[in-house]
Design an enzyme around this catalytic site. Structure first.
Site, PDB file in Angstrom:
ATOM      1  N   TRP A  62       0.865  -1.177   0.000  1.00 18.19           N
ATOM      2  CA  TRP A  62       0.000   0.000   0.000  1.00 18.19           C
ATOM      3  C   TRP A  62       0.900   1.224   0.000  1.00 18.19           C
ATOM      4  O   TRP A  62       1.822   1.313   0.811  1.00 18.19           O
ATOM      5  CB  TRP A  62      -0.913   0.037   1.238  1.00 18.19           C
ATOM      6  CG  TRP A  62      -1.598   1.373   1.329  1.00 18.19           C
ATOM      7  CD1 TRP A  62      -2.602   1.845   0.516  1.00 18.19           C
ATOM      8  CD2 TRP A  62      -1.282   2.445   2.233  1.00 18.19           C
ATOM      9  NE1 TRP A  62      -2.926   3.126   0.868  1.00 18.19           N
ATOM     10  CE2 TRP A  62      -2.144   3.520   1.915  1.00 18.19           C
ATOM     11  CE3 TRP A  62      -0.368   2.595   3.274  1.00 18.19           C
ATOM     12  CZ2 TRP A  62      -2.108   4.741   2.603  1.00 18.19           C
ATOM     13  CZ3 TRP A  62      -0.329   3.800   3.968  1.00 18.19           C
ATOM     14  CH2 TRP A  62      -1.190   4.853   3.635  1.00 18.19           C
TER      15      TRP A  62
ATOM     16  N   GLU B 254      -3.021  -2.891  -2.389  1.00 17.44           N
ATOM     17  CA  GLU B 254      -4.153  -2.305  -1.646  1.00 17.44           C
ATOM     18  C   GLU B 254      -4.520  -0.922  -2.172  1.00 17.44           C
ATOM     19  O   GLU B 254      -3.719   0.012  -2.130  1.00 17.44           O
ATOM     20  CB  GLU B 254      -3.782  -2.208  -0.161  1.00 17.44           C
ATOM     21  CG  GLU B 254      -4.900  -1.643   0.705  1.00 17.44           C
ATOM     22  CD  GLU B 254      -4.533  -1.576   2.183  1.00 17.44           C
ATOM     23  OE1 GLU B 254      -3.362  -1.829   2.536  1.00 17.44           O
ATOM     24  OE2 GLU B 254      -5.434  -1.248   2.990  1.00 17.44           O
TER      25      GLU B 254
ATOM     26  N   LYS C  75      -7.117   2.572  -2.332  1.00 13.47           N
ATOM     27  CA  LYS C  75      -7.722   3.450  -1.330  1.00 13.47           C
ATOM     28  C   LYS C  75      -8.485   4.560  -2.036  1.00 13.47           C
ATOM     29  O   LYS C  75      -8.152   4.928  -3.153  1.00 13.47           O
ATOM     30  CB  LYS C  75      -6.596   4.023  -0.452  1.00 13.47           C
ATOM     31  CG  LYS C  75      -7.063   4.875   0.692  1.00 13.47           C
ATOM     32  CD  LYS C  75      -5.955   5.050   1.725  1.00 13.47           C
ATOM     33  CE  LYS C  75      -6.438   5.988   2.816  1.00 13.47           C
ATOM     34  NZ  LYS C  75      -5.558   5.986   3.977  1.00 13.47           N
TER      35      LYS C  75
ATOM     36  N   ASP D 157      -9.618  -3.184   1.899  1.00 22.19           N
ATOM     37  CA  ASP D 157      -9.669  -2.575   3.228  1.00 22.19           C
ATOM     38  C   ASP D 157     -11.046  -1.941   3.375  1.00 22.19           C
ATOM     39  O   ASP D 157     -11.474  -1.157   2.522  1.00 22.19           O
ATOM     40  CB  ASP D 157      -8.551  -1.532   3.362  1.00 22.19           C
ATOM     41  CG  ASP D 157      -8.494  -0.911   4.746  1.00 22.19           C
ATOM     42  OD1 ASP D 157      -9.541  -0.429   5.228  1.00 22.19           O
ATOM     43  OD2 ASP D 157      -7.402  -0.880   5.334  1.00 22.19           O
TER      44      ASP D 157
ATOM     45  N   HIS E 149     -11.628   1.798   2.787  1.00 20.30           N
ATOM     46  CA  HIS E 149     -11.051   2.415   1.591  1.00 20.30           C
ATOM     47  C   HIS E 149     -12.021   2.621   0.446  1.00 20.30           C
ATOM     48  O   HIS E 149     -11.613   2.730  -0.703  1.00 20.30           O
ATOM     49  CB  HIS E 149      -9.857   1.591   1.112  1.00 20.30           C
ATOM     50  CG  HIS E 149      -8.673   1.720   2.017  1.00 20.30           C
ATOM     51  ND1 HIS E 149      -7.406   1.317   1.657  1.00 20.30           N
ATOM     52  CD2 HIS E 149      -8.560   2.231   3.263  1.00 20.30           C
ATOM     53  CE1 HIS E 149      -6.562   1.558   2.655  1.00 20.30           C
ATOM     54  NE2 HIS E 149      -7.251   2.106   3.647  1.00 20.30           N
TER      55      HIS E 149
ATOM     56  N   HIS F   6      -8.477  -6.319   4.714  1.00 22.77           N
ATOM     57  CA  HIS F   6      -8.128  -5.519   5.883  1.00 22.77           C
ATOM     58  C   HIS F   6      -9.433  -5.214   6.591  1.00 22.77           C
ATOM     59  O   HIS F   6     -10.164  -4.304   6.191  1.00 22.77           O
ATOM     60  CB  HIS F   6      -7.391  -4.227   5.480  1.00 22.77           C
ATOM     61  CG  HIS F   6      -5.911  -4.429   5.344  1.00 22.77           C
ATOM     62  ND1 HIS F   6      -5.033  -3.400   5.089  1.00 22.77           N
ATOM     63  CD2 HIS F   6      -5.171  -5.560   5.470  1.00 22.77           C
ATOM     64  CE1 HIS F   6      -3.803  -3.898   5.052  1.00 22.77           C
ATOM     65  NE2 HIS F   6      -3.856  -5.193   5.270  1.00 22.77           N
TER      66      HIS F   6
ATOM     67  N   ASP G 149     -11.775   7.023   6.773  1.00 25.57           N
ATOM     68  CA  ASP G 149     -10.956   5.823   7.006  1.00 25.57           C
ATOM     69  C   ASP G 149     -10.280   5.949   8.368  1.00 25.57           C
ATOM     70  O   ASP G 149      -9.065   6.025   8.480  1.00 25.57           O
ATOM     71  CB  ASP G 149      -9.919   5.720   5.871  1.00 25.57           C
ATOM     72  CG  ASP G 149      -9.031   4.499   5.995  1.00 25.57           C
ATOM     73  OD1 ASP G 149      -9.496   3.474   6.522  1.00 25.57           O
ATOM     74  OD2 ASP G 149      -7.863   4.574   5.564  1.00 25.57           O
TER      75      ASP G 149
ATOM     76  N   ASP H 138     -10.069   3.952  10.909  1.00 21.18           N
ATOM     77  CA  ASP H 138      -9.447   2.771  11.514  1.00 21.18           C
ATOM     78  C   ASP H 138      -9.840   2.567  12.970  1.00 21.18           C
ATOM     79  O   ASP H 138      -8.988   2.314  13.827  1.00 21.18           O
ATOM     80  CB  ASP H 138      -7.924   2.812  11.340  1.00 21.18           C
ATOM     81  CG  ASP H 138      -7.521   2.612   9.886  1.00 21.18           C
ATOM     82  OD1 ASP H 138      -7.671   1.491   9.396  1.00 21.18           O
ATOM     83  OD2 ASP H 138      -7.090   3.585   9.232  1.00 21.18           O
TER      84      ASP H 138
ATOM     85  N   ASP I  16      -6.875  -4.432  10.213  1.00 25.13           N
ATOM     86  CA  ASP I  16      -6.150  -3.167  10.035  1.00 25.13           C
ATOM     87  C   ASP I  16      -6.905  -2.032  10.705  1.00 25.13           C
ATOM     88  O   ASP I  16      -7.846  -1.490  10.135  1.00 25.13           O
ATOM     89  CB  ASP I  16      -5.942  -2.871   8.542  1.00 25.13           C
ATOM     90  CG  ASP I  16      -5.134  -1.594   8.337  1.00 25.13           C
ATOM     91  OD1 ASP I  16      -4.510  -1.127   9.315  1.00 25.13           O
ATOM     92  OD2 ASP I  16      -5.132  -1.049   7.215  1.00 25.13           O
TER      93      ASP I  16
HETATM   94  C1  RNT Z   1      -3.819   2.770   5.002  1.00 19.74           C
HETATM   95  C2  RNT Z   1      -3.891   1.313   4.677  1.00 19.74           C
HETATM   96  C3  RNT Z   1      -2.743   0.491   5.141  1.00 19.74           C
HETATM   97  C4  RNT Z   1      -2.246   0.881   6.517  1.00 19.74           C
HETATM   98  C5  RNT Z   1      -1.258  -0.066   7.110  1.00 19.74           C
HETATM   99  C6  RNT Z   1      -0.520   0.565   8.253  1.00 19.74           C
HETATM  100  O1  RNT Z   1      -4.972   3.440   4.737  1.00 19.74           O
HETATM  101  O2  RNT Z   1      -5.074   0.796   5.181  1.00 19.74           O
HETATM  102  O3  RNT Z   1      -3.076  -0.850   5.060  1.00 19.74           O
HETATM  103  O4  RNT Z   1      -3.295   1.026   7.408  1.00 19.74           O
HETATM  104  O5  RNT Z   1      -0.442  -0.561   6.154  1.00 19.74           O
HETATM  105 ZN    ZN Z   2      -5.336  -1.305   5.082  1.00 15.68          ZN
END
Ligand code: RNT
Ligand code: ZN
Length: 419
Positions: free
Chosen positions: A187, A226, A228, A259, A262, A286, A294, A296, A326
């Site tokens: 990513w 990955e 986004k 993810d 994303h 993820h 995003d 997290d 993640d």
């Molecule tokens: C970031 C991505 C990525 C990170 C990690 C730390 O938006 O989701 O995967 O969160 O690699």
């Molecule tokens: Zn991620």
């Protein structure tokens, strides 16, 4: 009756209840036992890593909060993760980022990392019965800026190409030594804050960098890319968009990483699975929880996670899905954050495995759409939690909320002593 007896009794009742609708709960548990979660090491220390202590987290991602007890060195990350796995049923994996290398106090730049820097991690994984996955790290570095693999300057691109090639080799060594292919996730945050006119150029640069990175196939690596939607401070353009990486993954026979944070906030991740798996060998997830962006947040048992799990199981895709977590929440006990998110993911998978799928499919074939919807609603209230409790018990980990006091004890004895 002892707690043990109670858990077993409730499980036996649940088994009987599920049998009434044609579901074998024991079989569901066997399947769940086979699912390894890839625990992201970066929840232990708010994505700081150990190459340059105190470095700023960049790349459009953010860990907010300042709850005490963050891991300050590799030893602390390891002991925190050991605590975490002792509270989650099943056998799992740990996903490392390149910035978590064991550099022994030396300055090792990203284009110099070697498998040697991850030897102590591999030994630790072996000793703890864990497998490893890996991630190149293109953020939090003086050469990151807004662009890395897609930078206009070829010397910057080359630096990151070198880093990523080395990251894949490290993953290969992990996979080889641990006897289980390591997922390597790529990513990069590359993007820009405002209107960008040369979008084609940046995407072409990224594609050319990826071609160099993936030029050599590595036998012990499962490669993933990955995408986004956007990062903070990079709102108007993301070079590695979903279309970009979907095309790349399909063309090159590698995996796309999905993810959950994303995509557009109203877009659900689950519905991508049956499309992607028709065109690529496997996928990497993820599992995350975006709250308005995003962000997290810690994964919880919400509809998005449940829909995702159901789709994987309904598509018969468990063996082709690599389940990584993640998220990074610095505002609560970090060990607790892992346990909540991991257990929520397992609970979603278990509910999916316990679905009366044969009956649901029959209704669908017969266009009995009221019956299908009614059964989906009723299934939500079936005694899946008794099955999960039993899963915890047979795996020798705390049942239900019992893990709270375990984590409180660890906080008192270990985490609170970290300044
Ligand atoms: C970031 C991505 C990525 C990170 C990690 C730390 O938006 O989701 O995967 O969160 O690699
Ligand atoms: Zn991620």
């Amino acid at each position: 009756m002892s707690t043990e007896g109670k858990v077993k009794k409730a499980y036996d009742e649940a088994v009987a209840r599920y049998a009434e609708i044609g579901v074998d709960a024991g079989k569901a548990l066997d399947a769940l036992q086979q699912v390894s979660l890839s625990l992201h090491c970066w929840q232990t220390d708010d994505v700081s890593g150990f190459e340059n202590a105190g470095g700023q987290l960049t790349g459009g991602i953010q860990a907010t909060g300042s709850y005490p007890g963050k891991a300050r060195n590799i030893g602390e990350v390891k002991s925190d993760l050991e605590k975490v796995v002792s509270l989650i049923p099943g056998h799992h994996r740990v996903s490392l980022h390149a910035i978590y290398g064991d550099f022994g106090g030396q300055k090792v730049d990203r284009n110099q990392i070697e498998p040697e820097h991850f030897r102590s991690w591999i030994d630790w994984a072996k000793a703890n019965g864990l497998k490893l996955d890996f991630n190149s790290t293109s953020f939090s570095h003086p050469k990151s800026g807004d662009m890395t693999l897609s930078h206009r300057d070829s010397s910057i691109r080359d630096f990151w190409v070198e880093h990523t090639i080395r990251s894949r080799r490290i993953a290969d060594e992990m996979g080889r030594q641990l006897g289980s292919k390591a997922c390597h996730n790529l990513w990069v945050h590359d993007g820009s804050k405002d209107m960008t006119v040369d979008r084609y150029l940046y995407r072409k640069n990224l594609k050319e960098s990826l071609d160099k990175i993936f030029a050599v196939k590595l036998p012990n690596v499962k490669d993933a890319v990955e995408s986004k939607l956007f990062g903070t401070g990079l709102e108007s353009f993301t070079v590695g968009s979903h279309e970009f990486y979907m095309g790349y993954a399909v063309q090159n026979g590698i995996m796309a990483t999905l993810d959950m944070g994303h995509f557009h906030p109203t877009e659900e991740t689950y519905d991508k699975i049956s499309s992607l798996l028709l065109y690529m060998p496997e996928i990497l997830l993820h599992v995350s929880r975006p709250v308005r962006w995003d962000s997290d947040h810690v994964v919880i048992l919400n509809d998005s996670v449940l829909l995702l799990a159901q789709e994987i199981v309904r598509a018969g895709a468990l063996s082709r899905t690599n389940v990584g977590l993640d998220y990074f929440d610095a505002s609560i006990n970090r060990i607790g954050a892992y346990v909540i998110g991991s257990r929520a993911t397992q609970k979603a998978l278990l509910q999916a495995l316990l679905e009366p799928i044969e009956l649901l499919r029959k209704y669908e074939v017969n266009e009995q759409n009221f019956e299908r919807l009614a059964l989906l609603e009723e299934a939500k209230a079936l005694p899946w939690s008794a099955v999960y409790d039993y899963f915890c018990e047979v795996n020798g980990v705390p049942v239900a909320q019992e893990y709270i006091s375990d984590i409180q004890r660890y906080e008192k004895e270990v985490l609170s002593k970290r300044s």
